[in-house]
Write a protein that holds these residues in place. Sequence first.
Motif, PDB file in Angstrom:
ATOM      1  N   LEU A  28       0.826  -1.209   0.000  1.00 12.60           N
ATOM      2  CA  LEU A  28       0.000   0.000   0.000  1.00 12.60           C
ATOM      3  C   LEU A  28       0.863   1.262   0.000  1.00 12.60           C
ATOM      4  CD1 LEU A  28      -2.964  -0.826   2.411  1.00 12.60           C
ATOM      5  CD2 LEU A  28      -2.943  -0.729  -0.077  1.00 12.60           C
ATOM      6  N   VAL A  29       1.927   1.247   0.819  1.00 13.99           N
ATOM      7  CA  VAL A  29       2.824   2.409   0.850  1.00 13.99           C
ATOM      8  C   VAL A  29       3.378   2.661  -0.536  1.00 13.99           C
ATOM      9  CG1 VAL A  29       4.993   3.326   1.748  1.00 13.99           C
ATOM     10  CG2 VAL A  29       3.482   2.075   3.254  1.00 13.99           C
ATOM     11  N   ALA A  30       3.849   1.567  -1.154  1.00 14.26           N
ATOM     12  CA  ALA A  30       4.444   1.701  -2.472  1.00 14.26           C
ATOM     13  C   ALA A  30       3.418   2.270  -3.456  1.00 14.26           C
ATOM     14  CB  ALA A  30       4.951   0.341  -2.949  1.00 14.26           C
ATOM     15  N   GLN A 242       2.150  13.743   6.772  1.00 13.96           N
ATOM     16  CA  GLN A 242       0.958  12.968   7.081  1.00 13.96           C
ATOM     17  C   GLN A 242      -0.048  13.801   7.877  1.00 13.96           C
ATOM     18  OE1 GLN A 242       0.380   9.847   6.091  1.00 13.96           O
ATOM     19  NE2 GLN A 242      -1.377   9.258   7.315  1.00 13.96           N
ATOM     20  N   PHE A 243       0.440  14.564   8.851  1.00  5.47           N
ATOM     21  CA  PHE A 243      -0.480  15.197   9.789  1.00  5.47           C
ATOM     22  C   PHE A 243      -0.703  16.672   9.539  1.00  5.47           C
ATOM     23  CE2 PHE A 243       0.332  11.358  12.058  1.00  5.47           C
ATOM     24  CZ  PHE A 243      -0.941  11.056  12.488  1.00  5.47           C
ATOM     25  N   GLY A 248      -0.785  12.140   2.156  1.00  2.00           N
ATOM     26  CA  GLY A 248      -0.367  10.749   2.347  1.00  2.00           C
ATOM     27  C   GLY A 248       0.615  10.291   1.288  1.00  2.00           C
ATOM     28  N   GLY A 249       0.408  10.713   0.036  1.00  2.00           N
ATOM     29  CA  GLY A 249       1.297  10.301  -1.042  1.00  2.00           C
ATOM     30  C   GLY A 249       2.718  10.759  -0.797  1.00  2.00           C
ATOM     31  N   ALA A 250       2.870  12.003  -0.374  1.00  4.49           N
ATOM     32  CA  ALA A 250       4.201  12.531  -0.103  1.00  4.49           C
ATOM     33  C   ALA A 250       4.843  11.811   1.074  1.00  4.49           C
ATOM     34  CB  ALA A 250       4.119  14.021   0.179  1.00  4.49           C
TER      35      ALA A 250
ATOM     36  N   PRO C 133      -0.149   3.512   5.817  1.00  6.99           N
ATOM     37  CA  PRO C 133      -1.268   2.889   5.102  1.00  6.99           C
ATOM     38  C   PRO C 133      -2.257   2.222   6.058  1.00  6.99           C
ATOM     39  CG  PRO C 133       0.708   1.584   4.836  1.00  6.99           C
ATOM     40  CD  PRO C 133       1.118   2.855   5.504  1.00  6.99           C
ATOM     41  N   LEU C 134      -1.755   1.720   7.165  1.00  6.91           N
ATOM     42  CA  LEU C 134      -2.651   1.038   8.094  1.00  6.91           C
ATOM     43  C   LEU C 134      -3.667   2.026   8.667  1.00  6.91           C
ATOM     44  CD1 LEU C 134      -0.306  -1.467   9.905  1.00  6.91           C
ATOM     45  CD2 LEU C 134      -2.186  -1.977   8.367  1.00  6.91           C
TER      46      LEU C 134
END
Lengths: 281, 346, 279
Positions: A28-30, A242-243, A248-250, C133-134
């Motif tokens: 998912l991260v990838a 993220q926050f 999220g993509g970055a 992702p989690l």
Amino acid sequence: MNARILPYVLILPVTLFLCLFFLYPFILVAQQAFSTGSGFTLDNFRDVTSHWKFPISMKNTLLLAAAVVPIQLALALLMATMVSRMEKGRDLVLYIWTIPLGISDLAAGLIWLAIFEQSGFLNTMMSGLGVVDKPVNLLSYQHPGIVFLAIALAEIWRATAIMLVILVAGIGLIPKEYYEAAEVFGASPWKRFLRITLPMLRPSLQTALVLRVILAFEIFAVVAALGGTLFPVLMGETYAYQFDLLNGGAAAAIALIILAISIGFTLLILRLLRVPKGASI
Amino acid sequence: MAEIQIKNVAKTFGTYQALHDINLTIADQEFMVLLGASGCGKTTLLRIVAGLETATTGEIWIGGRRVDHLAPKDRGIAMVFQNYAVFPHMTVFENIGFGLRMQKLANDEVKRRVERTATLMHIEQLLNRYSGELSGGQRQRVAVARALAMEPDVILMDEPLSNLDALLRMEMRAELKGVLAESKTTAIYVTHDQVEAMSMADRISVMHQGKIVQAASPIEVYRNPAAEFVAGFIGNPPMNFLSATPAGNGKWTVAGETLDGPNATAPLQFAIRPEDMQLADTGLKATAKVVEPLGAHLLVTCDVNGTMIRAILDSDHKVKPGDVLTLAPQPDRVRWFDPQTTLAVA
Amino acid sequence: MTDAVAIDTGADTRKWGKYLYVSSVVLLCAWVIVPIYFLMINTLSSPETVSSFPKPFFPEFDLGSLKFFAGFAGMLTALKNSVLVAGMTMIMSILIGAPAGYALSRFEFRGKGTFRLLILLTRAFPLPLLALPLAVLFIRTGLDDTAFGLALVHTTLALPFAVLITFSLFSGIPIELEEAAWTLGCNRLTAFTKVVLPLILPGITASAIFAFVISWNEVFAAAVLTIENRTLTAFLLQNLDTSPLHLKFAGGFILVVPALIFIFVVRKYLFAMWGIANR
């Protein structure tokens, strides 16, 4: 139960668990890193690397690792050899030296904050010695060197123990006869360390360095406690994306960059310290 | 009644064949020793009988019952392990009583049998100790007592004495033999020590490269080895070998001497034990190289036509290196082997 | 005469070497202890003293800071969450990890090498990153912002260690003991419960505590995955900019205390654990 099936039954829970919470999120991260909503793209990487903070946080992370890891290695080797020839009080000394192993990076950061903050113990000592006449705000943008020093010290203080434990265990595996043989052949203590301990310790050095270097690239909470935004590092940027920026993509892209650096250094260490086949104990 | 039958047992580990088609019957109450060098498959065979290892093919029968699909606990066996396997978290009493408790025997029955076997093995004063407080010899006794307390049909022993020092080993050897004869169990005993095998066994199975080369009484194995391997493995020092060429009519030329032998036309190996040669006027010409006085005997290593042989002579003889000796082999002790098959020739 | 001098200098060097050695050991011990001591002074001082200058070098044993810590909104809940998450992590990682450790130590099976590699790989990976992702996944499954969700991630962190440590513990129990139990009337399960388990229990406890501390100390994933149900580390991190010094120090001290106990309890196993995990 059948001895052929039993081992698979026993490893099934771990395998399922790791697939679900390690491999799957990794994919998912990838995915997240390589997409902005529509198809494959490198935009995320372009975004994060072109941000003005990226080179700084990259430089800071690498610089910190370069400063901290060698000192930790030297210190851990020194402590491990000291312990190995200790007769009295070995258990107590080892206990004390391994305490930081259980201390979180955040707590370590706070411990060193108590020393470096404006009304802290370092200022108290310096004014007691007459070096300064009033407490200085050491952890500020006017003193980038001291911020770096504080973070490096906290890291060295906190994470040398893990290397120490691995190396002490490794030294314990080297048979005493080798040292006795070397001594009979006239090797000085320094030569014995250089010619016997170090080469035979290679597998342990590998483990210790790999683990330590990977953790060094993940440095986050120590910096957050001591430097805050004064000293940006990669992991902190991930957190910020993220926050604070909700991108999220970055965040995923930086995560993959950290991963790539970690893998690169792991391979490098394994290559540099490889043990020739058949030369292990 | 517990006869053990091993039928066509073979075992492969991956591509490595550890056992080749083993067939062996062990009579009720017989003491069978599996003897061989390390890696010959003797321990694997024992573990297959115990059920700790599964044979790739073949069957195991104990007391007329096929057991190779049963778990170890259902085979009516007890086992003594090389490293004793005395449970460290239990006292000696609990160790010896462990198997009985698993059978859910009544408390007083457990107590009675533990005390009886403990007395038998002379460890009755150690019943409250833990394994860590025992010497190697004492642990050994606990392991044997634990097996005997089960009153098994079959007792299996895997090099049980190999971790004891020489003196203790000799003592335990005699004691174990006596106790096992008394208990009337069938025993399989694995060892690499030929002295142990010779002194304890009813029958010895000599194993080599996953095969049983010879299964016979100790004296038979010693006097009439079935193959060159047995001749070279049993006896200390082992049998001497010299190549022999046929001279016709049952005559053979060995190192220039003419000797009687079997009727054959291809070259054979002449074999003789070191103690079966005497100094005489006619015989093999041997140049002494090393002379080792062993008290009662002299062990002389000498050169016969370029082959080294050993002779055991009475220590009254004065022999020094360089002496040329004339050694006469005792005719009824000479054995012949076919170099092609390595088997004995009648 | 010259000989005597030579011997003297030899003895002198050795004596100085000894002094140097002892003082280095003491110095290194101080290097570890003194910073913790400073934190303790701050924790056991009144809030006013903590932010005053100069600092005392002895604690005044004032519980003001700790009281403030206990009274600070959300702090006790965070503490409770930390214990809860760490407790769940401890139980899950042992229950899931120990069977695999047993399988690795006792069986030769196809794929064993690959499995070990997977385990080692997870250790060589910046695991907290997986929290990103989690976080999304958990929102979908309703696990977001729960102690259990975070415990799942922490279990992923602790699992490689649990597997490798229990692997080395089981390897330390000779298989002969189990085999002996089998020949004495046990099946695999009873042999395990009657022979292996009693012998391994202290080691299992140690590795369970290890898992507890991994979770207890984890900052990043905790901060990413919890919002309302913050753990102590996440709570402290979130309030770093705003909370007063004495709150930070008291929180830090509360974080450190389990570490001191943990290392003391598992000190016997620490080295055995890494000695084998090395290979």
